[in-house]
Design a protein around this motif. Structure first.
Motif, PDB file in Angstrom:
ATOM      1  N   MET A   1      31.255  43.563  43.242  1.00  0.00           N
ATOM      2  CA  MET A   1      30.293  42.873  43.990  1.00  0.00           C
ATOM      3  C   MET A   1      29.018  43.199  43.773  1.00  0.00           C
ATOM      4  SD  MET A   1      32.023  43.935  47.679  1.00  0.00           S
ATOM      5  CE  MET A   1      32.941  42.833  48.056  1.00  0.00           C
ATOM      6  N   HIS A   2      28.276  42.281  43.127  1.00  0.00           N
ATOM      7  CA  HIS A   2      26.748  42.483  43.801  1.00  0.00           C
ATOM      8  C   HIS A   2      25.802  41.901  44.991  1.00  0.00           C
ATOM      9  CE1 HIS A   2      22.786  42.672  42.107  1.00  0.00           C
ATOM     10  NE2 HIS A   2      21.954  40.751  42.805  1.00  0.00           N
ATOM     11  N   VAL A   3      24.769  43.300  45.690  1.00  0.00           N
ATOM     12  CA  VAL A   3      23.862  42.010  46.703  1.00  0.00           C
ATOM     13  C   VAL A   3      23.413  42.263  46.539  1.00  0.00           C
ATOM     14  CG1 VAL A   3      23.987  43.793  48.813  1.00  0.00           C
ATOM     15  CG2 VAL A   3      26.324  43.828  48.307  1.00  0.00           C
ATOM     16  N   GLU A   4      22.226  41.338  47.347  1.00  0.00           N
ATOM     17  CA  GLU A   4      21.302  40.688  46.862  1.00  0.00           C
ATOM     18  C   GLU A   4      21.077  40.400  48.694  1.00  0.00           C
ATOM     19  OE1 GLU A   4      20.728  37.234  44.624  1.00  0.00           O
ATOM     20  OE2 GLU A   4      21.457  38.346  42.742  1.00  0.00           O
ATOM     21  N   ASP A   5      19.060  40.742  49.147  1.00  0.00           N
ATOM     22  CA  ASP A   5      19.501  41.411  50.063  1.00  0.00           C
ATOM     23  C   ASP A   5      20.017  41.390  51.480  1.00  0.00           C
ATOM     24  OD1 ASP A   5      16.345  40.338  49.145  1.00  0.00           O
ATOM     25  OD2 ASP A   5      17.517  38.260  48.526  1.00  0.00           O
ATOM     26  N   GLY A   6      20.369  42.493  51.545  1.00  0.00           N
ATOM     27  CA  GLY A   6      21.393  42.254  52.599  1.00  0.00           C
ATOM     28  C   GLY A   6      22.584  41.530  52.340  1.00  0.00           C
ATOM     29  N   ARG A   7      23.159  41.304  51.917  1.00  0.00           N
ATOM     30  CA  ARG A   7      24.717  40.670  51.513  1.00  0.00           C
ATOM     31  C   ARG A   7      24.981  40.293  50.104  1.00  0.00           C
ATOM     32  NH1 ARG A   7      24.417  35.937  56.047  1.00  0.00           N
ATOM     33  NH2 ARG A   7      23.291  36.618  57.167  1.00  0.00           N
ATOM     34  N   ILE A   8      26.386  40.108  50.873  1.00  0.00           N
ATOM     35  CA  ILE A   8      27.655  40.330  48.887  1.00  0.00           C
ATOM     36  C   ILE A   8      26.480  38.513  48.153  1.00  0.00           C
ATOM     37  CG2 ILE A   8      29.546  39.691  47.985  1.00  0.00           C
ATOM     38  CD1 ILE A   8      30.018  42.046  50.655  1.00  0.00           C
ATOM     39  N   ALA A   9      26.484  38.744  47.178  1.00  0.00           N
ATOM     40  CA  ALA A   9      25.575  37.403  46.350  1.00  0.00           C
ATOM     41  C   ALA A   9      27.000  37.201  44.935  1.00  0.00           C
ATOM     42  CB  ALA A   9      24.494  37.795  45.777  1.00  0.00           C
ATOM     43  N   ARG A  10      27.880  38.023  44.656  1.00  0.00           N
ATOM     44  CA  ARG A  10      28.012  37.496  43.912  1.00  0.00           C
ATOM     45  C   ARG A  10      29.854  38.672  43.746  1.00  0.00           C
ATOM     46  NH1 ARG A  10      23.073  37.324  40.915  1.00  0.00           N
ATOM     47  NH2 ARG A  10      23.196  39.427  40.093  1.00  0.00           N
ATOM     48  N   ILE A  11      30.721  37.618  43.710  1.00  0.00           N
ATOM     49  CA  ILE A  11      31.963  38.787  43.288  1.00  0.00           C
ATOM     50  C   ILE A  11      32.590  38.232  42.014  1.00  0.00           C
ATOM     51  CG2 ILE A  11      34.293  39.126  44.715  1.00  0.00           C
ATOM     52  CD1 ILE A  11      32.823  38.466  47.186  1.00  0.00           C
ATOM     53  N   ARG A  12      33.530  39.375  42.156  1.00  0.00           N
ATOM     54  CA  ARG A  12      34.061  39.520  40.019  1.00  0.00           C
ATOM     55  C   ARG A  12      35.109  40.219  39.986  1.00  0.00           C
ATOM     56  NH1 ARG A  12      30.823  36.154  40.735  1.00  0.00           N
ATOM     57  NH2 ARG A  12      29.656  35.502  38.676  1.00  0.00           N
ATOM     58  N   VAL A  13      36.303  39.412  40.417  1.00  0.00           N
ATOM     59  CA  VAL A  13      37.927  39.902  40.639  1.00  0.00           C
ATOM     60  C   VAL A  13      38.868  39.785  39.284  1.00  0.00           C
ATOM     61  CG1 VAL A  13      39.975  40.092  42.096  1.00  0.00           C
ATOM     62  CG2 VAL A  13      37.223  39.678  43.574  1.00  0.00           C
ATOM     63  N   THR A  14      39.048  40.626  39.111  1.00  0.00           N
ATOM     64  CA  THR A  14      39.768  40.368  38.158  1.00  0.00           C
ATOM     65  C   THR A  14      41.912  41.467  38.057  1.00  0.00           C
ATOM     66  OG1 THR A  14      41.251  40.643  35.573  1.00  0.00           O
ATOM     67  CG2 THR A  14      39.425  42.584  36.776  1.00  0.00           C
ATOM     68  N   PHE A  15      42.672  40.829  38.131  1.00  0.00           N
ATOM     69  CA  PHE A  15      44.449  41.267  38.342  1.00  0.00           C
ATOM     70  C   PHE A  15      45.089  40.755  37.352  1.00  0.00           C
ATOM     71  CE2 PHE A  15      43.886  38.839  41.741  1.00  0.00           C
ATOM     72  CZ  PHE A  15      45.012  38.057  41.879  1.00  0.00           C
ATOM     73  N   ASP A  16      46.706  41.464  37.099  1.00  0.00           N
ATOM     74  CA  ASP A  16      47.235  40.635  36.372  1.00  0.00           C
ATOM     75  C   ASP A  16      47.783  39.270  37.225  1.00  0.00           C
ATOM     76  OD1 ASP A  16      49.560  39.551  34.827  1.00  0.00           O
ATOM     77  OD2 ASP A  16      50.500  41.438  34.289  1.00  0.00           O
ATOM     78  N   PRO A  17      47.532  38.451  37.050  1.00  0.00           N
ATOM     79  CA  PRO A  17      48.244  37.102  38.181  1.00  0.00           C
ATOM     80  C   PRO A  17      49.373  36.923  38.349  1.00  0.00           C
ATOM     81  CG  PRO A  17      46.718  36.025  36.534  1.00  0.00           C
ATOM     82  CD  PRO A  17      47.615  37.751  36.138  1.00  0.00           C
ATOM     83  N   ARG A  18      50.723  37.207  37.259  1.00  0.00           N
ATOM     84  CA  ARG A  18      51.928  36.943  36.452  1.00  0.00           C
ATOM     85  C   ARG A  18      52.928  37.084  38.230  1.00  0.00           C
ATOM     86  NH1 ARG A  18      52.931  39.644  30.879  1.00  0.00           N
ATOM     87  NH2 ARG A  18      52.059  41.387  32.566  1.00  0.00           N
ATOM     88  N   GLU A  19      52.523  37.729  38.997  1.00  0.00           N
ATOM     89  CA  GLU A  19      53.320  38.718  39.638  1.00  0.00           C
ATOM     90  C   GLU A  19      53.442  37.672  41.169  1.00  0.00           C
ATOM     91  OE1 GLU A  19      56.183  40.178  40.248  1.00  0.00           O
ATOM     92  OE2 GLU A  19      56.819  41.233  38.278  1.00  0.00           O
ATOM     93  N   GLN A  20      52.077  37.414  41.030  1.00  0.00           N
ATOM     94  CA  GLN A  20      51.506  36.557  42.775  1.00  0.00           C
ATOM     95  C   GLN A  20      51.524  35.568  42.438  1.00  0.00           C
ATOM     96  OE1 GLN A  20      49.969  38.054  44.985  1.00  0.00           O
ATOM     97  NE2 GLN A  20      49.926  40.241  44.030  1.00  0.00           N
ATOM     98  N   LEU A  21      51.146  34.415  41.628  1.00  0.00           N
ATOM     99  CA  LEU A  21      51.767  33.280  41.290  1.00  0.00           C
ATOM    100  C   LEU A  21      53.399  33.425  41.202  1.00  0.00           C
ATOM    101  CD1 LEU A  21      49.428  32.629  38.311  1.00  0.00           C
ATOM    102  CD2 LEU A  21      49.497  32.521  40.560  1.00  0.00           C
ATOM    103  N   ALA A  22      54.414  33.863  40.845  1.00  0.00           N
ATOM    104  CA  ALA A  22      55.745  33.866  41.257  1.00  0.00           C
ATOM    105  C   ALA A  22      55.693  33.113  42.546  1.00  0.00           C
ATOM    106  CB  ALA A  22      56.311  34.350  39.996  1.00  0.00           C
ATOM    107  N   GLY A  23      54.826  34.637  43.396  1.00  0.00           N
ATOM    108  CA  GLY A  23      55.215  34.155  44.901  1.00  0.00           C
ATOM    109  C   GLY A  23      54.995  33.835  45.670  1.00  0.00           C
ATOM    110  N   PHE A  24      53.986  33.082  45.081  1.00  0.00           N
ATOM    111  CA  PHE A  24      53.329  31.640  45.847  1.00  0.00           C
ATOM    112  C   PHE A  24      54.081  30.563  44.925  1.00  0.00           C
ATOM    113  CE2 PHE A  24      49.361  33.679  46.073  1.00  0.00           C
ATOM    114  CZ  PHE A  24      48.812  33.832  47.045  1.00  0.00           C
ATOM    115  N   ALA A  25      54.786  30.619  43.872  1.00  0.00           N
ATOM    116  CA  ALA A  25      55.761  29.426  43.651  1.00  0.00           C
ATOM    117  C   ALA A  25      56.282  29.540  45.216  1.00  0.00           C
ATOM    118  CB  ALA A  25      55.908  29.818  42.469  1.00  0.00           C
ATOM    119  N   LYS A  26      56.555  30.886  45.135  1.00  0.00           N
ATOM    120  CA  LYS A  26      58.665  30.577  45.257  1.00  0.00           C
ATOM    121  C   LYS A  26      58.127  30.574  47.329  1.00  0.00           C
ATOM    122  CE  LYS A  26      60.289  34.282  43.399  1.00  0.00           C
ATOM    123  NZ  LYS A  26      61.219  35.859  44.053  1.00  0.00           N
ATOM    124  N   LEU A  27      56.919  30.087  47.348  1.00  0.00           N
ATOM    125  CA  LEU A  27      56.282  29.893  48.900  1.00  0.00           C
ATOM    126  C   LEU A  27      56.554  28.212  49.408  1.00  0.00           C
ATOM    127  CD1 LEU A  27      53.615  32.183  49.786  1.00  0.00           C
ATOM    128  CD2 LEU A  27      55.547  32.709  51.052  1.00  0.00           C
TER     129      LEU A  27
END
Length: 122
Positions: free
Chosen positions: A95-121
């Motif tokens: 996260m990058h903060v500017e003027d007391g607020r969160i301005a940018r967010i970057r997230v990374t992880f291996d998505p394979r298990e999450q995607l498979a889980g969402f597909a089952k939903l």
């Protein structure tokens, strides 16, 4: 008297509020023009970012923070994303903060298990 939270405090509050489903608190932490880029998508602006957090919030069980490192306006949080649809997912969030607020967010992880889980939903 108003106090400005440090970048680290903002990150801590963000994760606590997201985990609790308190999206009004999350909204107050994000800049109006927050820019989010993650493994599962992108969002421009606070409304798109909140929509993405709400979608993930439907399956979120817990955020198990392993370490948080802050330097000035930058914060990196390493955590296990625990959902009801996949095994714990090791995740890095910057996260990058500017003027007391969160301005940018970057997230990374291996998505394979999450995607498979969402597909089952469906």
């Amino acid at each position: 008297m108003t106090t400005t939270k440090t970048a680290r405090e903002l990150a801590e509050t963000y994760f606590t509020a997201w985990e609790a489903g308190d999206f009004e608190t999350v909204r107050g932490l994000l800049a109006d023009d927050v820019d989010f880029v993650g493994t599962l998508g992108k969002a421009s602006g606070v409304e798109e970012a909140l929509a993405g957090l709400r979608r993930m919030g439907r399956v979120l069980e817990r955020i198990d923070v392993k370490v948080r490192v802050a330097e000035g306006s930058e914060v990196i949080t390493w955590f296990d994303l625990r959902t009801g649809i996949a095994p714990p997912t090791p995740t890095a969030n910057w996260m990058h903060v500017e003027d007391g607020r969160i301005a940018r967010i970057r997230v990374t992880f291996d998505p394979r298990e999450q995607l498979a889980g969402f597909a089952k939903l469906g």
